[in-house]
Design an enzyme around this catalytic site. Structure first.
Site, mmCIF file in Angstrom:
data_model
loop_
_atom_site.group_PDB
_atom_site.id
_atom_site.type_symbol
_atom_site.label_atom_id
_atom_site.label_comp_id
_atom_site.label_asym_id
_atom_site.label_seq_id
_atom_site.Cartn_x
_atom_site.Cartn_y
_atom_site.Cartn_z
ATOM 1 N N HIS A 185 -2.919 -20.854 13.230
ATOM 2 C CA HIS A 185 -2.769 -21.596 14.472
ATOM 3 C C HIS A 185 -2.081 -20.767 15.555
ATOM 4 O O HIS A 185 -2.436 -20.821 16.722
ATOM 5 C CB HIS A 185 -1.947 -22.861 14.215
ATOM 6 N N GLU A 427 -24.745 -2.384 5.112
ATOM 7 C CA GLU A 427 -23.335 -1.976 5.077
ATOM 8 C C GLU A 427 -23.039 -1.071 3.885
ATOM 9 O O GLU A 427 -21.886 -0.736 3.613
ATOM 10 C CB GLU A 427 -22.410 -3.201 5.076
ATOM 11 N N ASP A 451 -17.814 -2.040 6.620
ATOM 12 C CA ASP A 451 -18.012 -1.531 5.265
ATOM 13 C C ASP A 451 -18.818 -0.243 5.255
ATOM 14 O O ASP A 451 -18.524 0.658 4.483
ATOM 15 C CB ASP A 451 -18.725 -2.587 4.406
ATOM 16 N N CYS A 499 -22.909 -6.169 13.435
ATOM 17 C CA CYS A 499 -21.841 -7.168 13.476
ATOM 18 C C CYS A 499 -20.499 -6.594 13.045
ATOM 19 O O CYS A 499 -19.522 -7.313 12.933
ATOM 20 C CB CYS A 499 -22.212 -8.388 12.639
#
Ligand code: PEP
Ligand code: MG
Length: 574
Positions: A185, A427, A451, A499
């Protein structure tokens, strides 16, 4: 000296360290003679804290802060909660602090066990309120951040959301803590407030000293001490340019994702939590390029149900309104552990039983996720992506299980997209090398550089000792990326995206546009920045730059060359 942590984002900061000791001292239970008097005192404490939150709520500058204060206020005004505390005082003849601690602990435990991530996250907030109540009961003065007069970096073992509820945070330039990930949070609040933050640096509150001048790089997740004057001046210059760039970003929201010469690209986001959805929609993303399903599996005692997963995926699919939602099947193992998933301790977890490897061996468990994704595909533009693919056989096997999941739904007349598109993460080096063999089996590739780099240069992505070898610009890494992109180039209706974090790197972006990458999936806080940077790049010029990069032999030469080009392309923004 450099200290690595978890990046929370929000840019760069310089400032003096202010160490916060937010720990409550260990308190012994005290017995009281007059329980009525103690109950009265308890009521006063609760009322006073509730009033503090009410004041903060009315003067709050952001929605998140308003909502959080409101939640705290409702909690404190709950009759049941106060009655439970009074009962403890009556029964145990104890002091108010013992009653507060006991009842709030129970509440925290209740919430941490529920099958709902949002409420689970709230259990941390209960701890925050408890501490505030105890501080009030003990008469400890709240830390007054509004009285600071210099640029300050807050450093603490753990930062509680309450600290960030203060209204005047003008001098808080950065946050550093030992505990906390980017989905906590506090991280969300820090992002809303735009405060550069790095969490998860072990022992840092004991290592740094009050007043020490440090640099916080929230985007890359590290802090630096012992800064030279030249370094400070360079960072100041960078901060100034970041601010300039930031000011220009709002205008990017409603613009299409185009290069300077109008080549259309997709700028999508990496996401994984419902709480991020509003922010994603606000920046008008082109879609979600990586939905990290693992967040829905972590920090729980039992696996999520198919219905629960489906409800989250469906919400995302509907809200994206036809824009792509690429859902990655479970990427567990490595540094992501689940108590209920039986993966034995491994010497090299990143090379071990991870992601698709575990799922292929646990067919029924895998099918729960697949059915949830398939069901959600009826409500939007959903695509499936397998992580950690290293061979063609894995794709075949995963597809067999996917076919079973499809059949199970069809047998029950449950609707799903029969032509759902399928992709893999690239990856693992073997996959990048044989991209030309794999592309015929899938609809898209998404290059996972986080990765891919660690496996290519054999550097554990979490090991700071060898982190200098982990580079976006290693010529070997770049060749693997090029090979992957080239395999998709002339394939109709197929695409290649990225990504990993490299997709948001200003230097790498020039190279990636030049190599022909079609989709950039980045953290939500980076979406508009990446869009702005891409809008300044001419794709033909970038392809010349990429060609030259391929002739360079070291990461350093490549970085220096791209740095020169970035200065020419991004001008005052870089
Ligand atoms: C990657 O490896 O680049 C990636 C995006 O996946 P993760 O960081 O979850 O391993
Ligand atoms: Mg990965």
């Amino acid at each position: 000296m450099k200290y690595l942590g978890n990046k929370v984002g929000n840019g760069l900061a310089l400032g003096k360290v202010c160490i916060l000791n937010t720990k409550i001292p260990k308190l012994e239970t005290k017995k009281v003679e007059d329980s009525n008097k103690e109950k009265e005192a308890l009521k006063n404490v609760i009322e006073s804290v509730s009033k503090d939150y009410e004041t903060l709520e009315t003067t709050a500058t952001t929605n998140e802060i308003r909502q959080l204060c409101n939640f705290y206020k409702i909690l404190l005004n709950s009759k049941a909660l106060i009655t439970s505390m009074e009962e403890v005082i009556d029964k145990e003849k104890c002091d108010k602090i013992t009653a507060i601690t006991e009842v709030m602990k129970r509440k925290e435990e209740e919430l941490s066990l529920v099958d709902n991530d949002y409420l689970k996250m709230r259990s941390k907030d209960i701890e925050d309120v408890t501490n505030k109540l105890i501080r009030k009961a003990l008469g400890i003065k709240e830390i007054d951040l509004s009285s600071l007069t210099e640029d300050t970096i807050l450093v603490s073992e753990e930062i509680s959301p309450s600290i960030l509820l203060a209204n005047n945070l003008d001098h808080i330039k950065g946050i550093v803590s030992e505990i906390g990930g980017k989905t906590s949070h506090v991280a969300i609040l820090a992002s809303t407030l735009g405060i550069p933050s790095v969490f998860g640096i072990k022992e840092i509150s004991k290592t740094l000293t009050d007043g020490e001048f440090i640099y916080v790089n929230g985007d890359e997740g590290y802090i630096e001490t012992n800064l030279t004057t030249t370094k400070i001046n360079n960072i100041k210059e960078k901060i100034k340019k970041e601010a300039l760039l930031k000011a220009s970003l709002i205008a990017m929201k409603d613009k299409a994702s185009l290069t300077k010469d109008n080549k259309s690209l997709e700028i999508t986001a990496n996401a994984g939590e419902l709480s991020e959805l509003d922010k994603l929609l606000e920046v008008n993303i082109d879609g979600i390029g990586l939905f990290r399903t693992e967040f829905l599996f972590l920090n729980r005692s039992i696996p999520p149900t198919e219905d629960y997963l489906f409800s989250i995926y469906k919400t995302f699919a509907e809200k994206l309104n036809g824009k792509p939602l690429i859902i990655r099947t479970l990427d567990i193992g490595g540094d992501k552990k689940c108590s209920y998933i039986d993966i034995k301790e491994e010497k090299n977890p990143f090379l071990g039983y991870r992601a698709i490897r575990y799922c292929l061996d646990n067919k029924e468990f895998f099918k729960v996720s697949l059915r949830a994704i398939l069901r959600a595909s009826n409500y939007g533009n959903v695509k499936i992506m397998y992580p950690m693919i290293s061979s063609l056989e894995e794709i075949y096997r995963a597809n067999e299980i996917l076919d079973e999941a499809k059949k199970e739904l069809a047998d029950k007349n449950i609707p799903f997209d029969k032509d759902i598109k399928l992709g893999i993460m690239v990856e693992i080096p073997s996959t990048a090398v044989m991209a030309d063999l794999l592309i015929d089996e899938v609809d898209f590739f998404s290059i996972g550089t986080n990765d891919l780099i660690q496996y290519t240069v054999a550097v554990d992505r979490l090991n700071p000792t060898v982190s200098n070898l982990y580079s976006f610009y290693n010529p070997g890494v770049i060749r693997l990326i090029k090979n992957t992109i080239d395999a998709v180039k002339d394939k109709k209706d197929k695409f290649v995206g990225m990504c990993g974090e490299m997709a948001a790197d200003p230097l790498a972006i020039i190279l990636l546009v030049g190599l022909g990458l079609q989709e950039f999936s980045v953290n939500v806080s980076m979406v508009l920045k990446v869009k702005k940077l891409i809008s300044m790049i001419d794709s033909k010029e970038a392809s010349k730059i990429a060609k030259h990069v391929l002739t360079l032999k070291t990461a350093k030469e490549i970085e220096q060359y791209l740095d020169i080009k970035a200065k020419e392309i991004y001008k005052e923004y870089y």
